[in-house]
Design a protein around this motif. Structure first.
Motif, PDB file in Angstrom:
ATOM      1  N   ASP A 184      14.749  -2.146  -6.413  1.00 35.96           N
ATOM      2  CA  ASP A 184      14.445  -1.886  -7.641  1.00 35.96           C
ATOM      3  C   ASP A 184      12.815  -1.679  -7.621  1.00 35.96           C
ATOM      4  O   ASP A 184      12.302  -2.666  -7.636  1.00 35.96           O
ATOM      5  CB  ASP A 184      14.713  -2.549  -8.805  1.00 35.96           C
ATOM      6  N   LYS A 185      12.215  -0.525  -7.650  1.00 37.38           N
ATOM      7  CA  LYS A 185      10.892  -0.341  -7.735  1.00 37.38           C
ATOM      8  C   LYS A 185      10.328   0.007  -9.239  1.00 37.38           C
ATOM      9  O   LYS A 185       9.157  -0.097  -9.150  1.00 37.38           O
ATOM     10  CB  LYS A 185      10.694   1.286  -7.074  1.00 37.38           C
ATOM     11  N   GLY A 186      11.055  -0.405 -10.189  1.00 38.13           N
ATOM     12  CA  GLY A 186      10.438  -0.580 -11.448  1.00 38.13           C
ATOM     13  C   GLY A 186       9.440  -1.299 -11.886  1.00 38.13           C
ATOM     14  O   GLY A 186       8.356  -1.174 -12.288  1.00 38.13           O
ATOM     15  N   PRO A 187       9.680  -2.740 -11.212  1.00 38.15           N
ATOM     16  CA  PRO A 187       8.800  -3.881 -11.560  1.00 38.15           C
ATOM     17  C   PRO A 187       7.382  -3.233 -10.597  1.00 38.15           C
ATOM     18  O   PRO A 187       6.300  -3.664 -11.065  1.00 38.15           O
ATOM     19  CB  PRO A 187       9.384  -5.119 -10.890  1.00 38.15           C
ATOM     20  N   HIS A 188       7.530  -2.803  -9.516  1.00 39.52           N
ATOM     21  CA  HIS A 188       6.505  -2.564  -8.676  1.00 39.52           C
ATOM     22  C   HIS A 188       5.561  -1.406  -9.212  1.00 39.52           C
ATOM     23  O   HIS A 188       4.502  -1.371  -9.247  1.00 39.52           O
ATOM     24  CB  HIS A 188       6.982  -1.793  -7.310  1.00 39.52           C
ATOM     25  N   ASN A 189       6.204  -0.277 -10.200  1.00 43.55           N
ATOM     26  CA  ASN A 189       5.535   0.979 -10.710  1.00 43.55           C
ATOM     27  C   ASN A 189       4.856   0.113 -11.949  1.00 43.55           C
ATOM     28  O   ASN A 189       3.847   0.393 -12.070  1.00 43.55           O
ATOM     29  CB  ASN A 189       6.855   1.772 -11.123  1.00 43.55           C
ATOM     30  N   VAL A 190       5.237  -0.640 -12.626  1.00 42.84           N
ATOM     31  CA  VAL A 190       4.713  -1.467 -13.891  1.00 42.84           C
ATOM     32  C   VAL A 190       3.498  -2.094 -13.492  1.00 42.84           C
ATOM     33  O   VAL A 190       2.598  -1.984 -14.010  1.00 42.84           O
ATOM     34  CB  VAL A 190       5.671  -2.039 -14.732  1.00 42.84           C
ATOM     35  N   ALA A 191       3.770  -2.874 -12.300  1.00 36.62           N
ATOM     36  CA  ALA A 191       2.766  -3.751 -11.983  1.00 36.62           C
ATOM     37  C   ALA A 191       1.534  -2.586 -11.251  1.00 36.62           C
ATOM     38  O   ALA A 191       0.407  -2.981 -11.388  1.00 36.62           O
ATOM     39  CB  ALA A 191       3.100  -4.736 -10.812  1.00 36.62           C
ATOM     40  N   LEU A 192       2.138  -1.624 -10.845  1.00 34.13           N
ATOM     41  CA  LEU A 192       0.852  -0.766 -10.260  1.00 34.13           C
ATOM     42  C   LEU A 192      -0.007  -0.371 -11.501  1.00 34.13           C
ATOM     43  O   LEU A 192      -1.039   0.075 -11.235  1.00 34.13           O
ATOM     44  CB  LEU A 192       1.617   0.521  -9.400  1.00 34.13           C
ATOM     45  N   PHE A 193       0.790   0.058 -12.529  1.00 35.60           N
ATOM     46  CA  PHE A 193       0.195   0.739 -13.722  1.00 35.60           C
ATOM     47  C   PHE A 193      -0.744  -0.334 -14.223  1.00 35.60           C
ATOM     48  O   PHE A 193      -2.137  -0.222 -14.408  1.00 35.60           O
ATOM     49  CB  PHE A 193       1.125   1.113 -14.653  1.00 35.60           C
ATOM     50  N   ILE A 194      -0.312  -1.642 -14.063  1.00 36.10           N
ATOM     51  CA  ILE A 194      -1.280  -2.578 -14.852  1.00 36.10           C
ATOM     52  C   ILE A 194      -2.473  -2.996 -13.758  1.00 36.10           C
ATOM     53  O   ILE A 194      -3.786  -3.023 -14.304  1.00 36.10           O
ATOM     54  CB  ILE A 194      -0.466  -4.067 -15.082  1.00 36.10           C
ATOM     55  N   ALA A 195      -2.320  -2.957 -12.351  1.00 36.06           N
ATOM     56  CA  ALA A 195      -3.503  -2.822 -11.663  1.00 36.06           C
ATOM     57  C   ALA A 195      -4.444  -1.833 -11.612  1.00 36.06           C
ATOM     58  O   ALA A 195      -5.618  -1.901 -11.447  1.00 36.06           O
ATOM     59  CB  ALA A 195      -2.602  -3.155 -10.325  1.00 36.06           C
TER      60      ALA A 195
END
Length: 157
Positions: free
Chosen positions: A134-145
């Motif tokens: 599930d890449k959803g958490p990765h994508n949200v973390a990428l946005f925050i970063a």
């Protein structure tokens, strides 16, 4: 949601909800067209929505914009969102944040962090494969970063 023209005239909702729907559709269209080349004109258009909300408060515009950005990160499901999509979106937030709308930056960061925590809590502790697939958490973390990279988020280290 598409409303056929013949139903629009029948009072498909009160004026406030129709104004909110129109503003959300306009924001969605602006975010969909966003790229490196047109960040400035789109940020001006978003600012005009804030100032000329046509019955909408700044808070409602901020909520709609944040929901659109969260949706773009979560909809990808099992694929990573491309940096070429995340960076202009984060740059838009940073630009609006730096030009006086500090509540927008704080609201987006808070909601993205809450959503990231929810997504990580939903993953079973034994199921490490779910975190990988599930890449959803990765994508949200990428946005925050990326927001950190554009100095919307600060860290005193």
């Amino acid at each position: 949601k598409y409303v056929p023209p013949h139903l629009k005239s029948r009072g498909g909702g009160d004026e406030k909800s129709m104004a909110k729907r129109r503003a959300t559709q306009r924001l969605n269209g602006l975010v969909n067209r966003l790229s490196y080349e047109n960040i400035d004109p789109i940020s001006r258009d978003v600012k005009s929505i804030y100032h000329d909300g046509r019955g909408l408060s700044r808070r409602e515009v901020t909520e709609a914009l944040c929901a659109i950005l969260l949706k773009s990160c979560q909809e990808s499901g099992s694929t990573h969102v491309l940096n070429s999509l995340v960076e202009p979106q984060a740059a838009l937030i940073a630009g609006l944040h730096l030009t006086g709308n500090t509540n927008l930056g704080a609201y987006v960061v808070e909601n993205f962090c809450i959503q990231l925590e929810r997504m990580l809590n939903e993953i079973e502790p034994q199921s490490k494969h779910a975190l990988i697939s599930d890449k959803g958490p990765h994508n949200v973390a990428l946005f925050i970063a990326t927001l950190y990279e554009f100095r919307v988020v600060h860290a005193g280290l």
